[in-house]
Scaffold this motif. Structure first.
Motif, PDB file in Angstrom:
ATOM      1  N   MET A   1       0.825  -1.173   0.000  1.00  0.00           N
ATOM      2  CA  MET A   1       0.000   0.000   0.000  1.00  0.00           C
ATOM      3  C   MET A   1       0.879   1.248   0.000  1.00  0.00           C
ATOM      4  N   PRO A   2       1.573   1.463  -1.101  1.00  0.00           N
ATOM      5  CA  PRO A   2       2.510   2.595  -1.147  1.00  0.00           C
ATOM      6  C   PRO A   2       1.860   3.953  -0.923  1.00  0.00           C
ATOM      7  N   LEU A   3       0.583   4.121  -1.272  1.00  0.00           N
ATOM      8  CA  LEU A   3      -0.069   5.406  -1.054  1.00  0.00           C
ATOM      9  C   LEU A   3      -0.148   5.760   0.428  1.00  0.00           C
ATOM     10  N   LEU A   4      -0.183   4.745   1.287  1.00  0.00           N
ATOM     11  CA  LEU A   4      -0.214   4.972   2.736  1.00  0.00           C
ATOM     12  C   LEU A   4       1.178   4.870   3.344  1.00  0.00           C
ATOM     13  N   GLY A   5       2.174   4.534   2.534  1.00  0.00           N
ATOM     14  CA  GLY A   5       3.529   4.375   3.027  1.00  0.00           C
ATOM     15  C   GLY A   5       3.779   3.041   3.702  1.00  0.00           C
ATOM     16  N   LEU A   6       2.867   2.087   3.530  1.00  0.00           N
ATOM     17  CA  LEU A   6       2.980   0.779   4.178  1.00  0.00           C
ATOM     18  C   LEU A   6       3.539  -0.259   3.224  1.00  0.00           C
ATOM     19  N   SER A   7       4.257  -1.192   3.788  1.00  0.00           N
ATOM     20  CA  SER A   7       4.697  -2.364   3.043  1.00  0.00           C
ATOM     21  C   SER A   7       4.247  -3.585   3.842  1.00  0.00           C
ATOM     22  N   ILE A   8       3.425  -4.422   3.231  1.00  0.00           N
ATOM     23  CA  ILE A   8       2.907  -5.614   3.910  1.00  0.00           C
ATOM     24  C   ILE A   8       3.211  -6.827   3.043  1.00  0.00           C
ATOM     25  N   HIS A   9       3.880  -7.804   3.630  1.00  0.00           N
ATOM     26  CA  HIS A   9       4.237  -9.021   2.907  1.00  0.00           C
ATOM     27  C   HIS A   9       3.594 -10.224   3.586  1.00  0.00           C
ATOM     28  N   VAL A  10       2.909 -11.040   2.823  1.00  0.00           N
ATOM     29  CA  VAL A  10       2.330 -12.274   3.354  1.00  0.00           C
ATOM     30  C   VAL A  10       3.438 -13.327   3.358  1.00  0.00           C
ATOM     31  N   LEU A  11       3.787 -13.818   4.533  1.00  0.00           N
ATOM     32  CA  LEU A  11       4.839 -14.826   4.673  1.00  0.00           C
ATOM     33  C   LEU A  11       4.269 -16.240   4.652  1.00  0.00           C
ATOM     34  N   VAL A  12       3.113 -16.427   5.286  1.00  0.00           N
ATOM     35  CA  VAL A  12       2.392 -17.701   5.258  1.00  0.00           C
ATOM     36  C   VAL A  12       0.930 -17.352   5.002  1.00  0.00           C
ATOM     37  N   SER A  13       0.412 -17.765   3.854  1.00  0.00           N
ATOM     38  CA  SER A  13      -0.978 -17.445   3.520  1.00  0.00           C
ATOM     39  C   SER A  13      -1.942 -18.374   4.254  1.00  0.00           C
ATOM     40  N   THR A  14      -3.178 -17.938   4.296  1.00  0.00           N
ATOM     41  CA  THR A  14      -4.230 -18.759   4.904  1.00  0.00           C
ATOM     42  C   THR A  14      -4.295 -20.116   4.213  1.00  0.00           C
ATOM     43  N   ASP A  15      -4.217 -20.121   2.882  1.00  0.00           N
ATOM     44  CA  ASP A  15      -4.259 -21.389   2.135  1.00  0.00           C
ATOM     45  C   ASP A  15      -3.078 -22.280   2.475  1.00  0.00           C
ATOM     46  N   GLU A  16      -1.876 -21.695   2.562  1.00  0.00           N
ATOM     47  CA  GLU A  16      -0.676 -22.489   2.862  1.00  0.00           C
ATOM     48  C   GLU A  16      -0.756 -23.162   4.229  1.00  0.00           C
ATOM     49  N   SER A  17      -1.446 -22.526   5.164  1.00  0.00           N
ATOM     50  CA  SER A  17      -1.535 -23.088   6.519  1.00  0.00           C
ATOM     51  C   SER A  17      -2.775 -23.961   6.711  1.00  0.00           C
ATOM     52  N   GLY A  18      -3.503 -24.200   5.630  1.00  0.00           N
ATOM     53  CA  GLY A  18      -4.726 -24.983   5.755  1.00  0.00           C
ATOM     54  C   GLY A  18      -5.795 -24.254   6.562  1.00  0.00           C
ATOM     55  N   GLY A  19      -5.725 -22.917   6.581  1.00  0.00           N
ATOM     56  CA  GLY A  19      -6.690 -22.104   7.311  1.00  0.00           C
ATOM     57  C   GLY A  19      -6.313 -21.820   8.750  1.00  0.00           C
ATOM     58  N   ALA A  20      -5.216 -22.430   9.228  1.00  0.00           N
ATOM     59  CA  ALA A  20      -4.850 -22.294  10.640  1.00  0.00           C
ATOM     60  C   ALA A  20      -4.400 -20.888  11.008  1.00  0.00           C
ATOM     61  N   GLN A  21      -3.694 -20.212  10.081  1.00  0.00           N
ATOM     62  CA  GLN A  21      -3.159 -18.898  10.399  1.00  0.00           C
ATOM     63  C   GLN A  21      -2.760 -18.157   9.132  1.00  0.00           C
ATOM     64  N   CYS A  22      -2.493 -16.883   9.285  1.00  0.00           N
ATOM     65  CA  CYS A  22      -1.901 -16.065   8.239  1.00  0.00           C
ATOM     66  C   CYS A  22      -0.803 -15.262   8.917  1.00  0.00           C
ATOM     67  N   VAL A  23       0.415 -15.332   8.382  1.00  0.00           N
ATOM     68  CA  VAL A  23       1.549 -14.612   8.962  1.00  0.00           C
ATOM     69  C   VAL A  23       1.976 -13.534   7.977  1.00  0.00           C
ATOM     70  N   THR A  24       1.992 -12.287   8.449  1.00  0.00           N
ATOM     71  CA  THR A  24       2.365 -11.162   7.601  1.00  0.00           C
ATOM     72  C   THR A  24       3.458 -10.346   8.271  1.00  0.00           C
ATOM     73  N   GLU A  25       4.256  -9.685   7.436  1.00  0.00           N
ATOM     74  CA  GLU A  25       5.275  -8.758   7.923  1.00  0.00           C
ATOM     75  C   GLU A  25       4.852  -7.354   7.504  1.00  0.00           C
ATOM     76  N   PHE A  26       4.782  -6.442   8.465  1.00  0.00           N
ATOM     77  CA  PHE A  26       4.423  -5.053   8.213  1.00  0.00           C
ATOM     78  C   PHE A  26       5.664  -4.175   8.372  1.00  0.00           C
ATOM     79  N   VAL A  27       5.873  -3.263   7.439  1.00  0.00           N
ATOM     80  CA  VAL A  27       6.890  -2.223   7.561  1.00  0.00           C
ATOM     81  C   VAL A  27       6.133  -0.906   7.462  1.00  0.00           C
ATOM     82  N   ILE A  28       6.229  -0.081   8.514  1.00  0.00           N
ATOM     83  CA  ILE A  28       5.385   1.105   8.636  1.00  0.00           C
ATOM     84  C   ILE A  28       6.251   2.317   8.942  1.00  0.00           C
TER      85      ILE A  28
END
Length: 123
Positions: A1-28
């Motif tokens: 979301m460059p317009l807000l100055g945010l960088s968000i990266h999905v490290l483990v998607s919901t699908d990859e974890s079988g729905g158990a979790q979603c892991v993201t890295e935020f740079v703000i």
């Protein structure tokens, strides 16, 4: 979301974890006021500080998190975060169960790209 100055990266998607979790890295960037206070119906969020310091608002309590600090937000608990003046911040956010959090982030990114502003909270 460059317009807000945010960088968000999905490290483990919901699908990859079988729905158990979603892991993201935020740079703000510093001075970011954060999203509107909101809550999640089903999933919890765990914030893990990596770099810089940020404020995690849970209900009426404000926690200051830095590297290696952890903040936990249970379902249905109003919360937000902000980055006061200082260095940019980097943290991990674990949403459990995943709840298609990565899909939500993609929808928010599309909204921001179209309107140039963040969406209002739906909770």
């Amino acid at each position: 979301m460059p317009l807000l100055g945010l960088s968000i990266h999905v490290l483990v998607s919901t699908d990859e974890s079988g729905g158990a979790q979603c892991v993201t890295e935020f740079v703000i960037p510093n001075g970011y006021e954060g999203p509107a206070p909101h809550w999640h119906d089903v999933y919890s969020e765990t914030f893990i500080g990596l770099e810089g310091r940020f404020s995690l608002h849970i209900g009426d309590v404000v926690h200051q998190l830095g590297p290696n600090d952890v903040g936990f937000v249970p379902p249905r608990q109003a919360h937000t975060y902000s980055v006061p003046a200082g260095a940019p911040v980097r943290f991990l956010l674990i949403s459990a169960p995943g709840g298609d959090f990565d899909g939500y982030l993609a929808a928010v990114a599309d909204y921001v790209a179209e309107t140039g502003k963040p969406p209002l909270a739906d909770h």
